[in-house]
Design a protein around this motif. Structure first.
Motif, PDB file in Angstrom:
ATOM      1  N   ILE A 143       0.869  -1.178   0.000  1.00 53.44           N
ATOM      2  CA  ILE A 143       0.000   0.000   0.000  1.00 53.44           C
ATOM      3  C   ILE A 143       0.902   1.223   0.000  1.00 53.44           C
ATOM      4  O   ILE A 143       1.833   1.316   0.813  1.00 53.44           O
ATOM      5  N   CYS A 154      -3.498   7.108  -3.826  1.00 57.49           N
ATOM      6  CA  CYS A 154      -3.162   5.895  -3.089  1.00 57.49           C
ATOM      7  C   CYS A 154      -3.338   4.682  -3.984  1.00 57.49           C
ATOM      8  O   CYS A 154      -4.246   4.656  -4.835  1.00 57.49           O
ATOM      9  N   GLN A 156      -3.162   0.210  -3.830  1.00 58.78           N
ATOM     10  CA  GLN A 156      -3.144  -0.938  -2.924  1.00 58.78           C
ATOM     11  C   GLN A 156      -3.196  -2.243  -3.694  1.00 58.78           C
ATOM     12  O   GLN A 156      -4.052  -2.443  -4.559  1.00 58.78           O
ATOM     13  N   PHE A 162      -6.084   1.433   4.101  1.00 61.26           N
ATOM     14  CA  PHE A 162      -5.845   2.847   3.849  1.00 61.26           C
ATOM     15  C   PHE A 162      -7.061   3.588   4.390  1.00 61.26           C
ATOM     16  O   PHE A 162      -8.185   3.322   3.984  1.00 61.26           O
ATOM     17  N   THR A 197      -3.992  -4.077  -8.875  1.00 58.87           N
ATOM     18  CA  THR A 197      -3.773  -2.958  -7.962  1.00 58.87           C
ATOM     19  C   THR A 197      -4.957  -2.010  -8.001  1.00 58.87           C
ATOM     20  O   THR A 197      -5.389  -1.575  -9.068  1.00 58.87           O
ATOM     21  N   LEU A 214      -1.983   4.369   6.867  1.00 62.24           N
ATOM     22  CA  LEU A 214      -1.765   3.137   6.119  1.00 62.24           C
ATOM     23  C   LEU A 214      -1.279   2.088   7.105  1.00 62.24           C
ATOM     24  O   LEU A 214      -0.396   2.364   7.928  1.00 62.24           O
TER      25      LEU A 214
END
Length: 283
Positions: A143, A154, A156, A162, A197, A214
């Motif tokens: 992350i 962002c 992940q 998050f 992702t 995070l």
């Protein structure tokens, strides 16, 4: 604790109960004189099949940080110019592939020099191609975030959390996919991991949120339900406002150690607290 105006950064990590060493890695990096921040956490899978995942997690954080640092400079340069945000978002969509390629190159190089599963079987014929190397030994989640006073990006891959905590103290988890299904998770060791992702972008039209966190899944797994974890995130923001960020940083190792006793897992958290959300003693 690191001050990077307009943010103060916090971090903490503890090893899982009865574990020989932690498989988690993290990074906090102020960029452009503190006008941007790069945050990252990675969780090596740690099971017998992933016996080199501490390396995979370290490379995940290092390669993300290298790519995100360059991107963060561009985010700062664009700033609040909304006409150029589309270009930033296009660049953000390419970043997971850049990170994935760089991670795979490091894992392949390491595995070629020290094969995880012993020497490769010789080719049977001169024209036969060698199949793709199995990189499961290095498997890790990731992350990462880039944060400025104007926006947040962002990305992940796999589990972990998050969290954005808004002015009202309400936590938001925009990249959550719901309850975990056992211990299975997406991983950098898979072919083309960038395709799995998840990404998030948000401009801060009313100012940045007070708190961005995070964490690896060892933290959320320590609570009996999602609400307990969300209450923890809200509590971090509340303690920063009431007691100051320095007090939060001082207590964070104890909070994470307690969490690890319940989850049994490595537990890592990094975060950024906005100056506007901090107790006056930290200002």
């Amino acid at each position: 604790m690191v001050t990077s105006a307009p943010w103060t950064l916090i971090s903490g990590a503890v090893k899982g109960v009865a574990k020989k060493y932690s498989q988690d890695r993290s990074a906090l990096l102020p960029v452009a004189g503190g006008r941007a921040v790069v945050l990252a956490v990675a969780d090596g899978h740690g099971s017998a099949a992933h016996f080199r995942s501490d390396l995979g997690a370290r490379w995940a954080v290092e390669e993300f940080t290298a790519c995100a640092r360059a991107f963060a400079y561009e985010v700062v340069r664009v700033g609040g110019d909304a006409a150029r945000w589309t270009g930033l978002r296009e660049e953000a969509r390419r970043l997971p592939q850049q990170v994935g390629h760089r991670w795979h190159e490091r894992a392949l190089l390491h595995d070629c020099n020290a094969p995880a599963h012993g020497p490769a079987v010789p080719r049977r014929t001169a024209g036969e191609r060698e199949g793709p190397r199995d990189l499961a030994a290095y498997g890790s989640t990731l992350i990462g975030a880039v944060l400025t006073e104007h926006m947040v990006f962002c990305w992940q891959l796999g589990d972990g959390d998050f969290v954005l905590v808004d002015d009202a103290g309400t936590p938001h988890t925009p990249l959550s996919t719901g309850p975990d299904m056992g211990d299975e998770t997406d991983s950098l060791c898979e072919p083309e991991p960038w395709r799995k992702t998840r990404s998030y972008w948000r401009p801060f039209t009313g100012g940045p949120p007070p708190c961005v966190l995070l964490s690896t899944d060892g933290l959320s797994k320590s609570f009996t339900d999602d609400q307990g974890f969300l209450d923890f995130a809200t509590g971090v923001r509340g303690r920063a406002a009431e007691q100051g960020v320095a007090a939060v940083q001082a207590q964070l190792p104890d909070w994470l150690a307690r969490a690890a006793t319940f989850s049994g897992d490595d537990t890592t958290l990094v975060g950024a607290i906005a100056a506007s959300a901090q107790h006056s003693d930290d200002s």
